[in-house]
Design a protein around this motif. Structure first.
Motif, PDB file in Angstrom:
ATOM      1  N   THR A  16      45.476  93.363 -42.939  1.00 18.11           N
ATOM      2  CA  THR A  16      45.572  94.543 -42.083  1.00 18.11           C
ATOM      3  C   THR A  16      45.824  94.143 -40.631  1.00 18.11           C
ATOM      4  OG1 THR A  16      44.105  95.825 -43.537  1.00 18.11           O
ATOM      5  CG2 THR A  16      44.373  96.600 -41.271  1.00 18.11           C
ATOM      6  N   LEU A  17      45.088  93.140 -40.170  1.00 21.15           N
ATOM      7  CA  LEU A  17      45.284  92.655 -38.804  1.00 21.15           C
ATOM      8  C   LEU A  17      46.693  92.100 -38.628  1.00 21.15           C
ATOM      9  CD1 LEU A  17      41.843  90.901 -38.168  1.00 21.15           C
ATOM     10  CD2 LEU A  17      42.630  93.094 -37.253  1.00 21.15           C
ATOM     11  N   LEU A  18      47.169  91.376 -39.633  1.00 20.61           N
ATOM     12  CA  LEU A  18      48.520  90.833 -39.571  1.00 20.61           C
ATOM     13  C   LEU A  18      49.556  91.947 -39.521  1.00 20.61           C
ATOM     14  CD1 LEU A  18      50.497  88.378 -39.818  1.00 20.61           C
ATOM     15  CD2 LEU A  18      50.424  88.761 -42.287  1.00 20.61           C
ATOM     16  N   THR A  19      49.341  92.992 -40.315  1.00 17.13           N
ATOM     17  CA  THR A  19      50.316  94.088 -40.424  1.00 17.13           C
ATOM     18  C   THR A  19      50.463  94.858 -39.122  1.00 17.13           C
ATOM     19  OG1 THR A  19      49.877  94.329 -42.804  1.00 17.13           O
ATOM     20  CG2 THR A  19      50.862  96.215 -41.672  1.00 17.13           C
ATOM     21  N   ILE A  20      49.354  95.117 -38.446  1.00 11.92           N
ATOM     22  CA  ILE A  20      49.419  95.955 -37.248  1.00 11.92           C
ATOM     23  C   ILE A  20      49.751  95.157 -35.987  1.00 11.92           C
ATOM     24  CG2 ILE A  20      47.786  97.597 -38.238  1.00 11.92           C
ATOM     25  CD1 ILE A  20      45.621  96.457 -36.461  1.00 11.92           C
ATOM     26  N   THR A  21      49.854  93.823 -36.110  1.00 17.54           N
ATOM     27  CA  THR A  21      50.241  93.011 -34.958  1.00 17.54           C
ATOM     28  C   THR A  21      51.737  93.165 -34.711  1.00 17.54           C
ATOM     29  OG1 THR A  21      48.509  91.383 -35.444  1.00 17.54           O
ATOM     30  CG2 THR A  21      50.309  90.686 -34.002  1.00 17.54           C
ATOM     31  N   PRO A  22      52.136  93.590 -33.506  1.00 19.85           N
ATOM     32  CA  PRO A  22      53.563  93.803 -33.231  1.00 19.85           C
ATOM     33  C   PRO A  22      54.373  92.513 -33.397  1.00 19.85           C
ATOM     34  CG  PRO A  22      52.204  94.793 -31.529  1.00 19.85           C
ATOM     35  CD  PRO A  22      51.290  93.940 -32.363  1.00 19.85           C
ATOM     36  N   GLY A  23      55.563  92.644 -33.943  1.00 23.41           N
ATOM     37  CA  GLY A  23      56.426  91.487 -34.141  1.00 23.41           C
ATOM     38  C   GLY A  23      57.844  91.927 -34.434  1.00 23.41           C
ATOM     39  N   VAL A  24      58.608  91.037 -35.037  1.00 20.30           N
ATOM     40  CA  VAL A  24      60.012  91.315 -35.330  1.00 20.30           C
ATOM     41  C   VAL A  24      60.146  92.507 -36.274  1.00 20.30           C
ATOM     42  CG1 VAL A  24      62.086  90.394 -36.421  1.00 20.30           C
ATOM     43  CG2 VAL A  24      60.720  88.940 -34.916  1.00 20.30           C
ATOM     44  N   ASP A  25      59.310  92.563 -37.319  1.00 22.67           N
ATOM     45  CA  ASP A  25      59.391  93.667 -38.274  1.00 22.67           C
ATOM     46  C   ASP A  25      59.174  95.015 -37.587  1.00 22.67           C
ATOM     47  OD1 ASP A  25      59.783  91.767 -40.200  1.00 22.67           O
ATOM     48  OD2 ASP A  25      57.759  91.868 -41.031  1.00 22.67           O
ATOM     49  N   THR A  26      58.180  95.060 -36.701  1.00 29.08           N
ATOM     50  CA  THR A  26      57.886  96.308 -35.983  1.00 29.08           C
ATOM     51  C   THR A  26      59.083  96.774 -35.174  1.00 29.08           C
ATOM     52  OG1 THR A  26      55.540  95.701 -35.817  1.00 29.08           O
ATOM     53  CG2 THR A  26      56.356  97.390 -34.314  1.00 29.08           C
ATOM     54  N   LEU A  27      59.671  95.857 -34.416  1.00 26.14           N
ATOM     55  CA  LEU A  27      60.805  96.219 -33.573  1.00 26.14           C
ATOM     56  C   LEU A  27      62.032  96.604 -34.402  1.00 26.14           C
ATOM     57  CD1 LEU A  27      60.722  93.736 -30.567  1.00 26.14           C
ATOM     58  CD2 LEU A  27      60.260  96.182 -30.571  1.00 26.14           C
ATOM     59  N   LEU A  28      62.224  95.924 -35.536  1.00 20.20           N
ATOM     60  CA  LEU A  28      63.373  96.250 -36.378  1.00 20.20           C
ATOM     61  C   LEU A  28      63.251  97.656 -36.944  1.00 20.20           C
ATOM     62  CD1 LEU A  28      66.030  95.244 -37.596  1.00 20.20           C
ATOM     63  CD2 LEU A  28      64.713  94.375 -39.547  1.00 20.20           C
ATOM     64  N   VAL A  29      62.065  98.029 -37.400  1.00 19.15           N
ATOM     65  CA  VAL A  29      61.847  99.377 -37.925  1.00 19.15           C
ATOM     66  C   VAL A  29      62.065 100.415 -36.832  1.00 19.15           C
ATOM     67  CG1 VAL A  29      60.095 100.976 -38.810  1.00 19.15           C
ATOM     68  CG2 VAL A  29      60.304  98.695 -39.802  1.00 19.15           C
ATOM     69  N   MET A  30      61.532 100.148 -35.634  1.00 20.90           N
ATOM     70  CA  MET A  30      61.680 101.094 -34.528  1.00 20.90           C
ATOM     71  C   MET A  30      63.139 101.205 -34.092  1.00 20.90           C
ATOM     72  SD  MET A  30      58.254 100.103 -32.339  1.00 20.90           S
ATOM     73  CE  MET A  30      58.528 101.365 -31.108  1.00 20.90           C
ATOM     74  N   ARG A  31      63.827 100.066 -34.042  1.00 19.03           N
ATOM     75  CA  ARG A  31      65.241 100.100 -33.639  1.00 19.03           C
ATOM     76  C   ARG A  31      66.083 100.891 -34.624  1.00 19.03           C
ATOM     77  NH1 ARG A  31      69.830  95.635 -34.409  1.00 19.03           N
ATOM     78  NH2 ARG A  31      69.679  96.633 -36.454  1.00 19.03           N
ATOM     79  N   ASN A  32      65.878 100.624 -35.920  1.00 21.48           N
ATOM     80  CA  ASN A  32      66.688 101.304 -36.935  1.00 21.48           C
ATOM     81  C   ASN A  32      66.347 102.786 -37.048  1.00 21.48           C
ATOM     82  OD1 ASN A  32      67.845  98.848 -37.351  1.00 21.48           O
ATOM     83  ND2 ASN A  32      67.255  98.643 -39.492  1.00 21.48           N
ATOM     84  N   THR A  33      65.089 103.130 -36.772  1.00 16.92           N
ATOM     85  CA  THR A  33      64.724 104.547 -36.753  1.00 16.92           C
ATOM     86  C   THR A  33      65.449 105.255 -35.619  1.00 16.92           C
ATOM     87  OG1 THR A  33      62.527 104.046 -37.648  1.00 16.92           O
ATOM     88  CG2 THR A  33      62.813 106.186 -36.588  1.00 16.92           C
ATOM     89  N   GLY A  34      65.499 104.615 -34.447  1.00 19.29           N
ATOM     90  CA  GLY A  34      66.232 105.188 -33.330  1.00 19.29           C
ATOM     91  C   GLY A  34      67.714 105.290 -33.616  1.00 19.29           C
ATOM     92  N   ARG A  35      68.208 104.392 -34.451  1.00 15.37           N
ATOM     93  CA  ARG A  35      69.636 104.387 -34.786  1.00 15.37           C
ATOM     94  C   ARG A  35      69.995 105.453 -35.814  1.00 15.37           C
ATOM     95  NH1 ARG A  35      71.473  99.291 -38.159  1.00 15.37           N
ATOM     96  NH2 ARG A  35      70.167 100.391 -39.691  1.00 15.37           N
ATOM     97  N   GLY A  36      69.178 105.575 -36.855  1.00 20.12           N
ATOM     98  CA  GLY A  36      69.568 106.440 -37.965  1.00 20.12           C
ATOM     99  C   GLY A  36      68.546 107.444 -38.438  1.00 20.12           C
ATOM    100  N   GLY A  37      67.422 107.579 -37.737  1.00 16.57           N
ATOM    101  CA  GLY A  37      66.437 108.571 -38.127  1.00 16.57           C
ATOM    102  C   GLY A  37      65.332 108.012 -39.003  1.00 16.57           C
ATOM    103  N   LEU A  38      64.476 108.915 -39.468  1.00 11.25           N
ATOM    104  CA  LEU A  38      63.290 108.522 -40.234  1.00 11.25           C
ATOM    105  C   LEU A  38      63.659 107.787 -41.517  1.00 11.25           C
ATOM    106  CD1 LEU A  38      60.204 108.643 -40.529  1.00 11.25           C
ATOM    107  CD2 LEU A  38      60.480 110.870 -41.667  1.00 11.25           C
TER     108      LEU A  38
END
Length: 212
Positions: A16-38
């Motif tokens: 859980t601690l590993l999952t919520i730590t910001p990293g590449v995966d977090t930014l990729l999900v946020m970037r792609n959401t901004g690009r193409g929606g939910l």
């Protein structure tokens, strides 16, 4: 298949601690959401989380250990991951430098519908599979939470499944927050700044990975 209860709860806390730590995966999900929606963000998360099963399988079979002990194989994996991060970063930087006319809401909606879901899945999967840090993490962590009396392969997949569910909940929640934030209205300048920061982070992470 039997997991020792204390070990499972310790794993749950650690993952859980590993999952919520910001990293590449977090930014990729946020970037792609901004690009193409939910949908784009959630499919990217599916790709990222699917890579966990690959790492768990490799860890259980001992291939991760082989990669670490074989210098050329580990270097190849590291450089592939570094190049992929730089490629993602350059894509975000190109968006940040684009000062063209801001498209209308209708055009944006059509663009979101036309984002290939397979591309989002592939980006997420590759970012995870080509990350040597994830391979090292699974090689070092999973064996600590596996009951020696049980089937190591089945337990590894089960633990990866727990990680999959937690990561999906967290990343899809992030995607929902990005969509909610966008609905409030974001200026073109702020979008370019965010794309620039994201692209710079990806490029920096790729350079750091290549230099280590």
């Amino acid at each position: 298949m039997v997991l020792i209860s204390d070990l499972f709860w310790a794993y749950l806390i650690a993952i859980t601690l590993l999952t919520i730590t910001p990293g590449v995966d977090t930014l990729l999900v946020m970037r792609n959401t901004g690009r193409g929606g939910l949908g784009d963000g959630c499919v990217t998360s599916v790709g990222i989380c699917s890579g966990l099963f690959i790492h768990a399988t490799l860890s259980a079979l001992g291939i991760s250990l082989l990669l670490v002990e074989t210098a050329w194989a580990f270097s190849a994996l590291k450089w592939a991951g570094a190049c992929y991060l730089v490629w993602l970063g350059l894509g975000s930087l190109r968006q940040a430098l684009n000062r063209g006319e801001e498209p209308s809401a209708r055009v944006l909606a059509v663009a979101r519908r036309n984002v290939p879901m397979l591309a989002s899945f592939r980006e997420g999967l590759l970012s995870n599979v080509l990350n040597p840090k994830t391979a090292l993490f699974y090689m070092a962590l999973l064996p600590q939470f596996v009951d020696p009396a049980g089937n190591a392969f089945q337990q590894s997949l089960m633990l990866a499944g727990v990680h999959f569910l937690l990561a999906m909940l967290w990343q899809c929640g992030l995607a929902w927050m990005v969509v909610t934030f966008r609905s409030l209205g974001v200026s073109p300048r702020l979008k370019r700044v965010l794309n620039g920061l994201t692209g710079g982070f990806f490029v920096a992470m790729g350079a750091k990975l290549a230099s280590t």
